[in-house]
Design an enzyme around this catalytic site. Structure first.
Site, PDB file in Angstrom:
ATOM      1  N   TYR A 113       0.885  -1.167   0.000  1.00 34.63           N
ATOM      2  CA  TYR A 113       0.000   0.000   0.000  1.00 34.63           C
ATOM      3  C   TYR A 113       0.918   1.210   0.000  1.00 34.63           C
ATOM      4  O   TYR A 113       1.330   1.714   1.051  1.00 34.63           O
ATOM      5  CB  TYR A 113      -0.920  -0.025   1.223  1.00 34.63           C
ATOM      6  CG  TYR A 113      -1.790   1.208   1.346  1.00 34.63           C
ATOM      7  CD1 TYR A 113      -2.473   1.722   0.244  1.00 34.63           C
ATOM      8  CD2 TYR A 113      -1.923   1.862   2.562  1.00 34.63           C
ATOM      9  CE1 TYR A 113      -3.260   2.852   0.357  1.00 34.63           C
ATOM     10  CE2 TYR A 113      -2.716   2.990   2.688  1.00 34.63           C
ATOM     11  CZ  TYR A 113      -3.375   3.481   1.583  1.00 34.63           C
ATOM     12  OH  TYR A 113      -4.152   4.613   1.691  1.00 34.63           O
ATOM     13  N   ASP A 116      -2.036  -1.512  -4.011  1.00 31.24           N
ATOM     14  CA  ASP A 116      -2.327  -0.119  -4.331  1.00 31.24           C
ATOM     15  C   ASP A 116      -1.001   0.632  -4.413  1.00 31.24           C
ATOM     16  O   ASP A 116      -0.405   0.972  -3.397  1.00 31.24           O
ATOM     17  CB  ASP A 116      -3.236   0.466  -3.250  1.00 31.24           C
ATOM     18  CG  ASP A 116      -3.622   1.911  -3.525  1.00 31.24           C
ATOM     19  OD1 ASP A 116      -3.095   2.502  -4.482  1.00 31.24           O
ATOM     20  OD2 ASP A 116      -4.445   2.448  -2.759  1.00 31.24           O
TER      21      ASP A 116
END
Length: 256
Positions: free
Chosen positions: A106, A147
């Site tokens: 992330y 992500d």
């Protein structure tokens, strides 16, 4: 083996959606981002009941956090991104399953540009590049997914002009992406959908989902030997249209 990644924007809210998606798609490993809970609070029991007996979280209270859910046993290699022991943000988890390193990230958002947040984003991406370069040097097969908070190209957003001032689309962010690709990595989704309009994130505001005003920031990158074994990859948009959705959708890859 099927691998998938999904920024679920709070496991507390989205656990039923994750459980449902696992039942529909049956990935061997699902990497979750932005779980927004402490490590000990991750609801592993829910997923064990769904035949995902193996899980690991790297979390922190209310912010960030990543987790792995797997039907296969795995070894945890790193629960934090190497290179800065003072970095307390929970953004990285690396496991080894069937001799394949699966890396869940992330990456920092970096907004607003011109602040310490953007400096941190670039430094974090440099540390990621160093770790992946090490794996490439050692000929270790790996997948890095999650992500990335990077829009790689203009075609990866509905309106490039609207994103010019955003950290996700800055030249420095896109250059960091290219450096990862130049290590010899393959963008799994673009391998199978080279010309398609594909997004993975639609903001909750301004009717972005209904108007398809999206961006592609969730990615799967594969080392060369893994890319040779890849038989399919894509994005599943369906969860975004359901009740209480995350603003992201899953990305997936099939390996033979």
């Amino acid at each position: 083996m099927k691998l998938a990644a999904w920024n679920i924007n709070s496991i507390k809210i989205r656990a039923p959606a994750v459980e449902s998606w696992l039942g529909e798609h049956q990935p061997d490993v699902l990497a979750l981002q932005e779980i927004k809970c402490e490590t000990a609070a991750f609801p592993a029991d829910i997923f064990r009941a769904a035949n995902y007996e193996h899980s690991q979280a790297a979390g922190q209270k209310a912010y960030h956090g990543v987790a792995m859910i797997s039907r296969r046993p795995f070894e945890v290699i790193y629960a934090a991104l190497p290179g800065d022991e003072a970095d307390a943000q929970a953004r990285y988890l690396e496991i080894k399953v069937n001799n394949l390193h699966v890396i869940n990230i992330y990456a920092p958002n970096g907004n607003p540009v011109g602040t310490e947040k953007f400096i941190y984003k670039l430094a974090w991406l440099a540390r990621l590049e160093a770790r992946l370069a090490e794996l490439m040097k050692n000929l270790t097969p790996f997948v890095v997914m999650g992500d990335f908070n990077i829009i790689p190209e203009e075609r990866d957003c509905h309106d490039p002009i609207a994103w010019q001032g955003d950290a996700l689309f800055q030249p420095e962010s896109r250059a960091a992406w290219r450096r990862l690709i130049n290590l010899g990595l393959t963008d799994a989704v673009r391998m199978f959908h080279p010309r398609n309009e594909i997004y993975t994130f639609w903001d909750y505001q301004a009717g972005a989902w209904a108007r398809n005003h999206g961006i592609r920031i969730d990615h799967i990158l594969m080392s060369p030997t893994v890319a040779d074994r890849c038989t399919g990859a894509g994005v599943d948009k369906s969860p975004r249209g359901r009740d209480q959705p995350s603003d992201h959708v899953p990305v997936w890859v099939d390996l033979r």
